[in-house]
Every structure is written in C-alpha cells, then in structure tokens.
Design an enzyme around this catalytic site. Structure first.
Site, short mmCIF file in Angstrom:
data_model
loop_
_atom_site.label_atom_id
_atom_site.label_comp_id
_atom_site.label_asym_id
_atom_site.label_seq_id
_atom_site.Cartn_x
_atom_site.Cartn_y
_atom_site.Cartn_z
N SER A 20 0.81 -1.61 0.01
CA SER A 20 -0.20 -0.09 -0.27
C SER A 20 0.69 1.25 0.34
O SER A 20 0.51 1.83 -0.59
CB SER A 20 -1.10 0.30 1.42
OG SER A 20 -1.80 -1.01 1.27
N ARG A 24 1.80 4.11 -3.36
CA ARG A 24 1.22 6.00 -2.66
C ARG A 24 2.31 6.87 -2.89
O ARG A 24 1.88 7.60 -3.52
CB ARG A 24 0.57 5.79 -1.09
CG ARG A 24 -0.44 5.15 -1.40
CD ARG A 24 -1.23 4.89 -0.04
NE ARG A 24 -2.27 4.85 0.37
CZ ARG A 24 -3.06 3.52 0.10
NH1 ARG A 24 -2.52 2.58 -0.11
NH2 ARG A 24 -4.60 3.28 -0.15
N GLY A 91 -5.56 -3.68 -7.88
CA GLY A 91 -7.33 -3.00 -7.09
C GLY A 91 -6.40 -1.38 -6.95
O GLY A 91 -7.52 -0.16 -7.18
N ARG A 119 -13.95 -6.91 -10.71
CA ARG A 119 -13.42 -5.67 -9.45
C ARG A 119 -14.56 -5.20 -9.24
O ARG A 119 -14.62 -3.36 -10.24
CB ARG A 119 -12.76 -5.68 -8.94
CG ARG A 119 -11.78 -6.94 -8.67
CD ARG A 119 -10.25 -7.23 -8.49
NE ARG A 119 -10.02 -6.37 -7.21
CZ ARG A 119 -9.16 -5.95 -6.39
NH1 ARG A 119 -8.00 -6.53 -6.56
NH2 ARG A 119 -9.11 -5.43 -5.25
N ASP A 313 -7.06 -8.37 4.21
CA ASP A 313 -5.77 -8.64 3.35
C ASP A 313 -5.58 -10.28 4.25
O ASP A 313 -4.85 -10.96 3.74
CB ASP A 313 -4.87 -7.95 3.30
CG ASP A 313 -5.37 -7.42 1.79
OD1 ASP A 313 -6.04 -7.16 0.77
OD2 ASP A 313 -5.16 -6.57 1.25
#
Length: 429
Positions: A20, A24, A91, A119, A313
């Site tokens: 993540s 970013r 995603g 999705r 997750d």
C-alpha cells in the site's frame, strides 16, 4: 508446486516493503514538485504496474537495485497518455489512479487483467462523478475498462457505504483538484496510509473520528520515503511460527500502523506468543521487529466489526490459523472478501475442507472449528496471491503432500516468498 510437512522454522526474515505504501509513494511523488526517493520499495507486479502507468503519464522514474527515484512534475504536470493505462492485477492502482485522473484536463482509459475486469468500480465511479468527473465503464458493468474525462472538480462531503482505503484515497486524491474542502466519512476507519503520506508531502489532511478532510491545491514536495515491511506479508510467517512446533522467527522492520495491525490484535486474543522489539517511528509510520514463537494452546476468537478493515488481506491466513485453535473461531462482517482477487470466502472454505478442516462459509465470513488435523490436498488459487501463500503455510503442517496450482501468482506481492520460507526450514530452493 508441491509442499510437504516441515520441522521447526528458525531464523530471521525481512519481508518486502509494504504494498500500500509503495503504491502511494510512487503516485504522490509523481504529482509532487522535485524528486522523491523511495527505499525498500516492493518490486511486485502490482507496484510495477503503478510505475508503468505514471511513466505513461509523462513522469520520469528511475529504478535502481536499492532505490526508486520519482521526478515529479507537480499536481498539474501529468500528460495525456498515448496508450491505455494498464493496471495489471492491481485494484489499488486502478482506484487511486482514477482519483488523480479525474482532475486532469485530458481523457484516459484504465484497464487491467481478467481479474480487474470483474472487480467493483461503482464504489469510486459514484463519488468521483458527484465531483464532476466523467467516468464510463466501457462494458457497462461498473467494472474496468474505465474511460475518465477529467475536469474542474467540485468539493463534496461523501459518506461512504464501505470502509475502504482505496475508495477513501481516490476521493482524497480527487480532492487535491477540487474547488474547496473535500471530506470522506466511513462506517469504520480504514487504513490511513494516504492521510499520513499526503501530510508528509505537504497536503493539509485532517481526521476526526471516521471523517477525513483534505484542502485543495496544495504544493506537494518530493520526499524521502523508507517503506516499512508489509504486515500482510509478515502474516504468513507469523502463522507459520505459531503453528509449527518449536518454531521461533524474528520478522524484521514490520509496519505496525494501528489501522493495519488487526492480525496482531487477533493473535493476542488467541494467546499467541508474539513480542514487539525495536519499535520506531519514521515517515509517519510506526515499525517494529516481531519475535514469534510456537504457541500450542491457541484459543478461538470472534473477528468482526471495526476490526475487519485492519486485517482484510490477512483473513485467509487467519482462517487457517483458526484451524489450530481450541474452539470455534467466527469471522464476520467480511463481505469485502468476496470481491478481492478471488471470492476469498468460498475459496478458503473449499480449500480448507479439502485439507480436512471443519469450516463453513457464510454470507459475510467463515466459521472454523479448530482441532482437526490438516492433510495434503490439491489447492486451487484462482491466481490469488494471498490464497497461494496462505495454503503454502498450511501445507507445512499437513500430513501428506499438498499441490498448489498457479503458485507463481505470489509474484504479485511477494516474489521471494517461497525462497524466504525455505530459508527458515534450512532447505533452500
């Protein structure tokens, strides 16, 4: 790929950079002024898709063995891509990228692999459209491929029906280009990496309870980002050490952000022997080394409510861990598992049942009765990296050979996973 029961796991492992945060860092560095230097970047397929998309948007990105350099062009420096922006299986790339593209003065198309095309994207199409962006699902099913026509965006106060960091982040990124203050209110607080990192780069983001607010048109400035180890990747080694007799593993430099540490809270409730060492705080993200020891008397627990966004997750691995606990573990409020890379509720239940576990799939989770020994089986992954890694760990406790199909799908988030697992058994691949 075949897996067999193993003896105790011993040693140290350093898991890859947080997926993540890696995503970013590339995105925020691209829309900042100056150079962003990223160390411990996750070189998995998903994060490489993010790099590829921003290169197509005109950003110069240098990839070196130990660092990534992003030569940002500011909020308004992206260029119209000449080709479709291919997000692969990611995603995160899809949804966050749509937030940024919604404020650009050009049209773009975002597409990905077969999994991405199933999705749900209505969850971002709705708020971004309310802000004034024109987003069309080209197949008319609220999934990719998506055509985005950017425009001058309006600020909104959005109440999200789901606690999703991807939805929240997409709206906050669009809010950078809005005409006023933009806010997102969630039913529960999802992971907050975007808020922390946007502030680190110079944005004005505030949080009150489950509402996050961003001010428009900041001057973002490139930064140095040292990505902590991904707790989602650490989860597999945590579970392996807890369930394989006489194991002891030190997992180095793991991110323990409170919006991501749900697995540690679950393990504590189960009575797991886990010690946090060398705790530190850098770039707004807390980290620690995790010392994990075999725990033969794990207890069942109930997992649901606000805890779910902090470990979504990790739930496939937690479901397997529950097979070793005394009593019945209940996972609920986890409908989101159905719309990940696979329907993880059904797939976990089917694979665990094949291994001899007593498990029931529900509409929003799983019920697992512990104490039933696992045996080898043929495991179906549906190309889902988290299913492959979870059942590779389960196989190490099973009484016969386990065969995992499409095992190479771990490259999405953890290319060295099998090598690192083997290193702890003393059996290098």
């Amino acid at each position: 790929m075949e897996f067999k029961r193993t003896s105790a796991l011993k040693g140290e492992v350093t898991v890859p950079g947080d997926k993540s945060i890696s995503h970013r860092a590339v995105m925020f560095g691209s829309v900042s002024e100056g150079t962003t230097e990223i160390t411990n970047f996750l070189n998995g397929a998903d994060c490489l898709s993010t790099i590829d998309c921003f290169r197509r948007l005109g950003i110069e990105i240098e990839t070196m063995p130990k660092q990534i350099l992003i030569h940002g062009k500011g909020l308004h420096g992206l260029k119209k891509p000449n080709h479709i922006l291919d997000v692969g299986n990611s995603g995160t790339t899809t949804r966050l990228l749509c937030g940024i593209l919604s404020g650009q003065p050009f049209e773009s198309i975002v597409d990905g692999d077969a999994s991405i095309r199933t999705r749900p994207m209505k969850r971002i199409i709705t708020p971004l459209s309310q802000m004034g962006a024109e987003i069309a699902s080209l197949h008319g099913n609220d999934c990719a491929p998506l055509r985005i026509r950017g425009t001058h965006l309006k600020s909104i106060a959005y109440v999200s029906p789901v606690a999703s960091a991807q939805v929240k982040s997409a709206i906050l990124l669009a809010g950078l280009y809005a005409d006023g203050e933009t806010s997102v209110t969630e039913p529960a607080l999802s992971r907050n990496h975007s808020e922390l990192m946007l502030n680190y780069f110079g944005a004005d983001v505030t949080t009150h309870n489950t509402t996050v607010t961003i001010q428009p048109d900041p001057v973002l400035v490139g930064q140095k980002v040292n990505v902590p180890g991904d707790i989602s990747s650490a989860a597999y080694f945590i579970a392996a050490a807890l369930t394989i007799p006489h194991s002891e593993i030190l997992i180095k430099n793991v991110g323990i952000n409170p919006t991501r540490d749900g697995i540690l809270r679950v393990c504590k409730a189960m009575g797991a022997d886990i010690t946090l060492e060398n705790c530190s705080y850098g770039n707004g993200e807390p980290t620690a080394d995790l010392l994990v020891r075999y725990t033969p008397n794990l207890k069942a627990t109930v997992i649901g409510g606000d805890l779910i966004p902090t470990l979504i997750d990790e739930l496939p691995m937690i479901a397997i861990l529950a097979c070793f606990a005394d009593g019945t573990t209940i996972i609920k409020d986890a409908q989101e598992l159905k719309v990940k890379e696979s329907n993880r509720i059904d797939l976990v239940a089917r694979n665990l049942s094949a291994m001899g576990a007593k498990v029931i799939a529900t509409d929003d989770g799983l019920i697992i009765e512990g104490g039933y020994p696992l045996h080898g089986a043929a495991i179906e992954t549906k190309y889902d990296h988290r299913i492959a890694m979870s059942f590779a760990v389960a196989a190490l406790t099973a009484d016969s050979v386990t065969q995992i199909d499409h095992a190479e799908c771990v490259n999405i988030s953890y290319p060295d996973f099998y090598h690192h697992l083997a290193s702890l058994t003393g059996k290098q691949n």
